[in-house]
Design a protein around this motif. Sequence first.
Motif, PDB file in Angstrom:
ATOM      1  N   GLU A   1       0.845  -1.192   0.000  1.00 27.52           N
ATOM      2  CA  GLU A   1       0.000   0.000   0.000  1.00 27.52           C
ATOM      3  C   GLU A   1       0.883   1.245   0.000  1.00 27.52           C
TER       4      GLU A   1
ATOM      5  N   LYS B   1      -4.995  -1.177  -2.037  1.00 30.00           N
ATOM      6  CA  LYS B   1      -5.109  -2.422  -1.280  1.00 30.00           C
ATOM      7  C   LYS B   1      -4.557  -3.559  -2.129  1.00 30.00           C
TER       8      LYS B   1
ATOM      9  N   ASP C   1      -5.995  -3.169  -5.768  1.00 26.23           N
ATOM     10  CA  ASP C   1      -6.824  -1.977  -5.907  1.00 26.23           C
ATOM     11  C   ASP C   1      -5.897  -0.791  -6.069  1.00 26.23           C
TER      12      ASP C   1
ATOM     13  N   LYS D   1      -9.952  -2.167  -9.404  1.00 27.06           N
ATOM     14  CA  LYS D   1      -9.303  -3.442  -9.105  1.00 27.06           C
ATOM     15  C   LYS D   1      -8.720  -3.972 -10.407  1.00 27.06           C
TER      16      LYS D   1
ATOM     17  N   TYR E   1      -4.471  -7.745  -2.595  1.00 24.85           N
ATOM     18  CA  TYR E   1      -5.114  -9.006  -2.237  1.00 24.85           C
ATOM     19  C   TYR E   1      -4.115 -10.143  -2.384  1.00 24.85           C
ATOM     20  N   HIS E   2      -4.323 -11.212  -1.647  1.00 26.39           N
ATOM     21  CA  HIS E   2      -3.340 -12.308  -1.651  1.00 26.39           C
ATOM     22  C   HIS E   2      -3.356 -13.113  -2.947  1.00 26.39           C
ATOM     23  N   TYR E   3      -4.373 -12.997  -3.766  1.00 28.38           N
ATOM     24  CA  TYR E   3      -4.450 -13.787  -4.997  1.00 28.38           C
ATOM     25  C   TYR E   3      -3.980 -13.025  -6.229  1.00 28.38           C
TER      26      TYR E   3
END
Length: 153
Positions: free
Chosen positions: A75, A105, A113, A124, A107-109
């Motif tokens: 971030e 943001k 964002d 996203k 994400y783990h996958y």
Amino acid sequence: MVFGKASHLPVELEHKAFMALQMLNLNYDSATNKRMLELNIMDEFRLNDYESVDLYKERAKKIHDVTIKPRRFHEGHLVLLYNSRLKVFPGKLKSRWWGLFVVHKVYHYGAVDIRDPKSNDVWKVNGQRLKVYLGGDLLKEQREAVALQDSQV
């Protein structure tokens, strides 16, 4: 086999073979058994080709996946977004990397964002379409330029 489609024997070829058997008065049962054996051998060749194509695709995928570099974002990183629509209207000297965005943001996958600092819109996107901006803190430079202009006025 070459284009990944199932191979079919032409019906007229089988019909001509059957007519030749009738004209020559050959034994129909032995000819049928021989023909079935040939068809089974051809079917084995076709299945073997399908298996070897699958193995080739797996090997090619492994080779390709090794070349993909993992990209890690945090971030606050400044990133550039790959503009895939530029291929529709090509410009030889235009950069395919677009804008300057802030990572909002992670994400783990692999999705990220991103936020446009000008309009505060959040999107996203796939992390593979981003790269870290290494040209310094552009936002800080823009703020300093605006402050300099304000002080001159």
